[in-house]
Every structure is written in C-alpha cells, then in structure tokens.
Motif scaffolding. Structure first.
Motif, PDB file in Angstrom:
ATOM      1  N   UNK A 123      -2.115  12.098  -0.545  1.00 22.84           N
ATOM      2  CA  UNK A 123      -1.379  12.007  -1.816  1.00 22.84           C
ATOM      3  C   UNK A 123      -1.183  10.555  -2.252  1.00 22.84           C
ATOM      4  N   UNK A 124      -1.155   9.639  -1.270  1.00 21.40           N
ATOM      5  CA  UNK A 124      -1.023   8.208  -1.612  1.00 21.40           C
ATOM      6  C   UNK A 124      -2.262   7.712  -2.380  1.00 21.40           C
ATOM      7  N   UNK A 125      -3.417   8.186  -1.943  1.00 18.48           N
ATOM      8  CA  UNK A 125      -4.651   7.795  -2.635  1.00 18.48           C
ATOM      9  C   UNK A 125      -4.607   8.244  -4.090  1.00 18.48           C
ATOM     10  N   UNK A 126      -4.106   9.466  -4.286  1.00 20.76           N
ATOM     11  CA  UNK A 126      -4.008   9.980  -5.668  1.00 20.76           C
ATOM     12  C   UNK A 126      -2.995   9.172  -6.481  1.00 20.76           C
ATOM     13  N   UNK A 127      -1.871   8.819  -5.839  1.00 21.12           N
ATOM     14  CA  UNK A 127      -0.858   8.022  -6.558  1.00 21.12           C
ATOM     15  C   UNK A 127      -1.450   6.687  -7.032  1.00 21.12           C
ATOM     16  N   UNK A 128      -2.119   6.010  -6.100  1.00 19.68           N
ATOM     17  CA  UNK A 128      -2.650   4.684  -6.446  1.00 19.68           C
ATOM     18  C   UNK A 128      -3.743   4.803  -7.502  1.00 19.68           C
ATOM     19  N   UNK A 129      -4.585   5.826  -7.346  1.00 18.77           N
ATOM     20  CA  UNK A 129      -5.657   6.046  -8.325  1.00 18.77           C
ATOM     21  C   UNK A 129      -5.055   6.243  -9.726  1.00 18.77           C
ATOM     22  N   UNK A 130      -3.986   7.036  -9.790  1.00 14.44           N
ATOM     23  CA  UNK A 130      -3.363   7.297 -11.105  1.00 14.44           C
ATOM     24  C   UNK A 130      -2.742   6.044 -11.702  1.00 14.44           C
ATOM     25  N   UNK A 131      -2.124   5.230 -10.850  1.00 13.59           N
ATOM     26  CA  UNK A 131      -1.567   3.984 -11.391  1.00 13.59           C
ATOM     27  C   UNK A 131      -2.659   3.186 -12.101  1.00 13.59           C
ATOM     28  N   UNK A 132      -3.790   3.066 -11.433  1.00 10.52           N
ATOM     29  CA  UNK A 132      -4.854   2.228 -11.994  1.00 10.52           C
ATOM     30  C   UNK A 132      -5.551   2.928 -13.168  1.00 10.52           C
ATOM     31  N   UNK A 133      -6.028   4.144 -12.930  1.00  8.71           N
ATOM     32  CA  UNK A 133      -6.941   4.761 -13.903  1.00  8.71           C
ATOM     33  C   UNK A 133      -6.236   5.551 -14.994  1.00  8.71           C
ATOM     34  N   UNK A 134      -4.995   5.974 -14.742  1.00  8.57           N
ATOM     35  CA  UNK A 134      -4.293   6.736 -15.774  1.00  8.57           C
ATOM     36  C   UNK A 134      -3.300   5.830 -16.510  1.00  8.57           C
ATOM     37  N   UNK A 135      -2.618   4.964 -15.741  1.00 12.07           N
ATOM     38  CA  UNK A 135      -1.572   4.123 -16.361  1.00 12.07           C
ATOM     39  C   UNK A 135      -2.030   2.688 -16.599  1.00 12.07           C
ATOM     40  N   UNK A 136      -3.241   2.366 -16.198  1.00  5.09           N
ATOM     41  CA  UNK A 136      -3.816   1.027 -16.398  1.00  5.09           C
ATOM     42  C   UNK A 136      -2.940  -0.056 -15.778  1.00  5.09           C
ATOM     43  N   UNK A 137      -2.405   0.242 -14.624  1.00  2.00           N
ATOM     44  CA  UNK A 137      -1.528  -0.715 -13.938  1.00  2.00           C
ATOM     45  C   UNK A 137      -2.269  -1.297 -12.739  1.00  2.00           C
ATOM     46  N   UNK A 138      -2.517  -2.590 -12.797  1.00  3.97           N
ATOM     47  CA  UNK A 138      -3.310  -3.216 -11.738  1.00  3.97           C
ATOM     48  C   UNK A 138      -2.443  -3.999 -10.743  1.00  3.97           C
ATOM     49  N   UNK A 139      -1.135  -4.062 -11.015  1.00  7.67           N
ATOM     50  CA  UNK A 139      -0.264  -4.873 -10.169  1.00  7.67           C
ATOM     51  C   UNK A 139       0.411  -3.975  -9.131  1.00  7.67           C
ATOM     52  N   UNK A 140      -0.006  -4.121  -7.887  1.00  8.67           N
ATOM     53  CA  UNK A 140       0.508  -3.249  -6.816  1.00  8.67           C
ATOM     54  C   UNK A 140       2.040  -3.311  -6.742  1.00  8.67           C
ATOM     55  N   UNK A 141       2.592  -4.466  -7.021  1.00  6.81           N
ATOM     56  CA  UNK A 141       4.053  -4.598  -6.908  1.00  6.81           C
ATOM     57  C   UNK A 141       4.786  -3.755  -7.954  1.00  6.81           C
ATOM     58  N   UNK A 142       4.076  -3.343  -8.984  1.00  4.81           N
ATOM     59  CA  UNK A 142       4.728  -2.505 -10.000  1.00  4.81           C
ATOM     60  C   UNK A 142       4.478  -1.011  -9.779  1.00  4.81           C
ATOM     61  N   UNK A 143       3.798  -0.675  -8.698  1.00  7.07           N
ATOM     62  CA  UNK A 143       3.550   0.747  -8.395  1.00  7.07           C
ATOM     63  C   UNK A 143       4.796   1.276  -7.683  1.00  7.07           C
ATOM     64  N   UNK A 144       5.774   1.679  -8.493  1.00  9.22           N
ATOM     65  CA  UNK A 144       7.142   1.816  -7.993  1.00  9.22           C
ATOM     66  C   UNK A 144       7.386   3.029  -7.110  1.00  9.22           C
ATOM     67  N   UNK A 145       6.413   3.961  -7.058  1.00  5.10           N
ATOM     68  CA  UNK A 145       6.651   5.069  -6.134  1.00  5.10           C
ATOM     69  C   UNK A 145       6.119   4.784  -4.724  1.00  5.10           C
ATOM     70  N   UNK A 146       5.709   3.540  -4.487  1.00  6.02           N
ATOM     71  CA  UNK A 146       5.354   3.124  -3.123  1.00  6.02           C
ATOM     72  C   UNK A 146       6.484   2.215  -2.635  1.00  6.02           C
ATOM     73  N   UNK A 147       6.791   2.309  -1.351  1.00  6.39           N
ATOM     74  CA  UNK A 147       7.894   1.481  -0.841  1.00  6.39           C
ATOM     75  C   UNK A 147       7.506   0.004  -0.874  1.00  6.39           C
ATOM     76  N   UNK A 148       8.504  -0.832  -0.885  1.00  4.82           N
ATOM     77  CA  UNK A 148       8.271  -2.282  -0.930  1.00  4.82           C
ATOM     78  C   UNK A 148       7.397  -2.719   0.256  1.00  4.82           C
ATOM     79  N   UNK A 149       7.713  -2.176   1.432  1.00  2.33           N
ATOM     80  CA  UNK A 149       6.940  -2.547   2.626  1.00  2.33           C
ATOM     81  C   UNK A 149       5.477  -2.161   2.488  1.00  2.33           C
TER      82      UNK A 149
END
Ligand code: SAH
Length: 342
Positions: free
Chosen positions: A23-49
């Motif tokens: 499910x993490x792979x899908x989350x990250x894929x959606x950030x990039x390809x659906x929301x056009x978000x390339x900044x990992x630090x702004x992928x807020x459903x992933x923990x800071x660590x």
C-alpha cells in the motif's frame, strides 16, 4: 550506490525496490502521478522517519522547470526543463478550443538529423528515462487548469521515440495507469520518422495507442535527402511494416507531411504521396514548414498548400492542413532545440 528513481516505477516496483508494504507503493505513486507532488517531505501520510529514510535512498524528481514562454497569439506554452545532468529539454502545451495537447520529448536532442528540423541540428545527447518523460506531463498538468478534462498526449517533441523504445513504452503505461494521470490509450499518439523495427514491436503491443508516421515524400530519392533514416528503411520496407501494423491492429495511421516550398509541394509530389498513402487506412496531416534559422528551406505558399490538399481530398484521401500554433515562440513542430546551459 545510485539512488532509486521513483518516477520511473509502477506502484508494485516502488514497494519492492524501497522495501515497503504494497500500500505504501500505491501511496507514493499517487502522490507523484495523481497529485503531481515530487517533494517527499510533503507526502504527509508517510511518517517523518519514513520520509527521511526514503529521501536518502531515492530520487523523487528529475526535472525542474527553468522557463515557460506563452504565445500571445495562440496561448501555446513552451516549457524548458533542466535535467539532473544539466541537459535541457522542451515540451509544449497546445490549446485548441476545448482540447489541450501536450507534446512530449523522448530524447535530449535527436540523432536522426532530418534536413529541415531544428532539433537534429542542435545534436543528440542521450535518451530520456521513462520518469523524465512522464514528469514532463506531470509538470504541464500543474501549469494549467484542465478542470475534469484530460489532455491528449503526443510523442512529437524532441527525439525519435522508437530509438528509445523501452522507456517510451514504459512512460506510456505510467501515463495510462489508473492511479496516475489515467489517460486513455486513444488519446496518446507516438510519432516516428519510420523506424521499421519499432513499428513492428509497436504492432505487437496489445493496446490502442495511436501511431503517426513522418513521411514527407512519396519517393525514395527525395525522402532519403529529407529523412536520412530512409536510407536504412526505404519506403517499401516502411510499407511492409505498416501493413503488418494494420493487419495486427486494424488501426488507422496518420501520415505527417511537412510541406517545403519548392521541394515537396508540387502536384506531382502530391500524386506520389497519394499513391503511397492509398495502400493504408490513414489520414494525412499536411504541416506547412515552420521556419528555422540557418536551415535553407522555404515555407510553402498558401496557394501551394491549398492545391496540394485539394489534390489529396479530391482523390478520396482523408487529409487536413494543419494550422500551426506557437511559431511566434519557436514552439511549433521542428522548432524545439537543445539549449546549452552555461
Ligand atoms: N522523430 C519523430 C518525432 C518528432 S515529431 C518523428 O519524426 O516523427 C516532430 C514532427 O515535426 C515530425 O513530423 C517532423 O518531421 C516535423 N517537423 C520537423 N521540423 C519541422 C519544421 N521546421 N516545420 C514543420 N514540421 C517540422
């Protein structure tokens, strides 16, 4: 160790290569390809660590917009990107009434060196990877408000798509992915100068992505002068590959024909084009040559364009004369160049 380039990967591959649950792979894929978000630090459903850990392992963005130029005449936008090795490429947003087309590049420069095209003149540097191709589309989507419309995508920017076959195919699959941009195959067109091997492989892809062929002449002598690739793959060999393509897919093909004043725009040449094209289920797209500095060709006269078009249509061929957009900002067909950064 080289960092993993995430924008090249499908969701399952992201999980696998980064050692994450699926499910993490899908989350990250959606950030990039659906929301056009390339900044990992702004992928807020992933923990800071997790974000910090992933940042050390992977690269989330390979392209940066350097410049956007908009045509006041047509609203066409030409976008210049910088890649991580400081190479540059260009893409174009072409609005036409309610539709919008994105024109993407597949290589840095172009190795084909067609006589009338600016891209080949500036030399060839390297292939783009699938992520660099898709990122162009993602950035373009962020630049305009399409509402609920999806753009058409044409692989007609810098480069020869079939000389970068695998990455181009992967990029198309990424663009069509339902968790990503989610564009239908029939809204995507790949254009080739006639690479026969690529056409054969493309025929075997089980999909409805469209194929366009840059023809420009209906006889081998002239075509070899205009499109040097014709010396390797003559019109006969090209025809064989296209017949195979149509047998396999039953799909319409488009022939692009750049009209060069005094070179390939006579009625005799229209007849040659007609004789060639009539073997196929096709449409012909006539493109009056866009002027390029230092290239000694002439644009055709409006009368020559009309006469050429008339000849084809009166003989029953499906043909259109393209109204070019973006000439004023050098964003039209064949006007994209590789710009050197200092
Ligand atoms: N290499 C591929 C993809 C590039 S598409 C191919 O050749 O199909 C770019 C299209 O613009 C091609 O049809 C090309 O022949 C055409 N073109 C190149 N220079 C041009 C110019 N100066 N004016 C109009 N069309 C041009």
């Amino acid at each position: 160790m080289d960092k993993i380039i995430v924008s090249c990967l499908f969701p399952e591959e992201i999980s696998e290569q980064l050692g994450l649950e699926s499910y993490r792979g899908r989350q990250i894929f959606r950030w990039i390809h659906e929301k056009h978000m390339f900044d990992i630090q702004k992928m807020t459903d992933l923990s800071k660590d997790l974000r910090n850990e992933l940042e050390t392992k992977a690269e989330f963005c390979q392209t940066e917009i350097l410049h956007v130029e908009e045509s006041p005449v047509s609203g066409t936008k030409k976008v210049l990107f910088r890649l991580r090795d400081n190479q540059t490429i260009e893409s174009v947003i072409i609005p036409h009434r309610r539709r919008v087309t994105f024109c993407l590049s597949t290589q840095v420069g172009c190795p084909l060196k067609c006589a009338f095209c600016a891209t080949g003149k500036a030399g060839y540097k390297r292939n783009l990877n699938a992520g660099e191709i898709v990122e162009q589309a993602l950035h373009l989507l962020s630049l305009i408000d399409l509402g609920n419309r999806t753009p058409n995508i044409v692989y007609m920017g810098m480069g020869e798509p079939f000389w970068n076959y695998d990455e181009v195919i992967r990029s198309i699959k990424l663009i069509m992915h339902p968790l990503g941009i989610n564009i239908g195959a029939r809204k995507i067109t790949v254009s080739t100068a006639g690479d026969v091997k690529g056409i054969q492989k493309f025929a075997d892809e089980n999909w409805q992505v469209r194929l366009s062929i840059s023809l420009h002449a209906g006889n081998d002598t002239l075509r070899s002068r205009l499109v040097p690739l014709n010396r390797k793959y003559s019109l006969d060999k090209l025809a064989e590959a296209l017949q195979y393509y149509q047998q396999k897919t039953d799909r319409m093909i488009t022939f692009e024909y750049v009209l060069l004043g005094g070179t390939n725009d006579s009625l005799k040449q229209a007849q040659e084009l007609f004789d060639y094209a009539k073997q196929f289920k096709c449409t012909v797209n006539l493109i009056p040559w866009n002027p390029v500095a230092d290239i000694p060709f002439k644009s055709p006269t409006p009368e020559a364009c009309e006469a050429f078009l008339q000849f084809l249509t009166q003989n029953g061929l499906n043909a259109t004369l393209r109204k070019e957009r973006g000439q004023d900002i050098n964003a039209a067909c064949g006007q994209l160049r590789r710009i050197m950064l200092t």
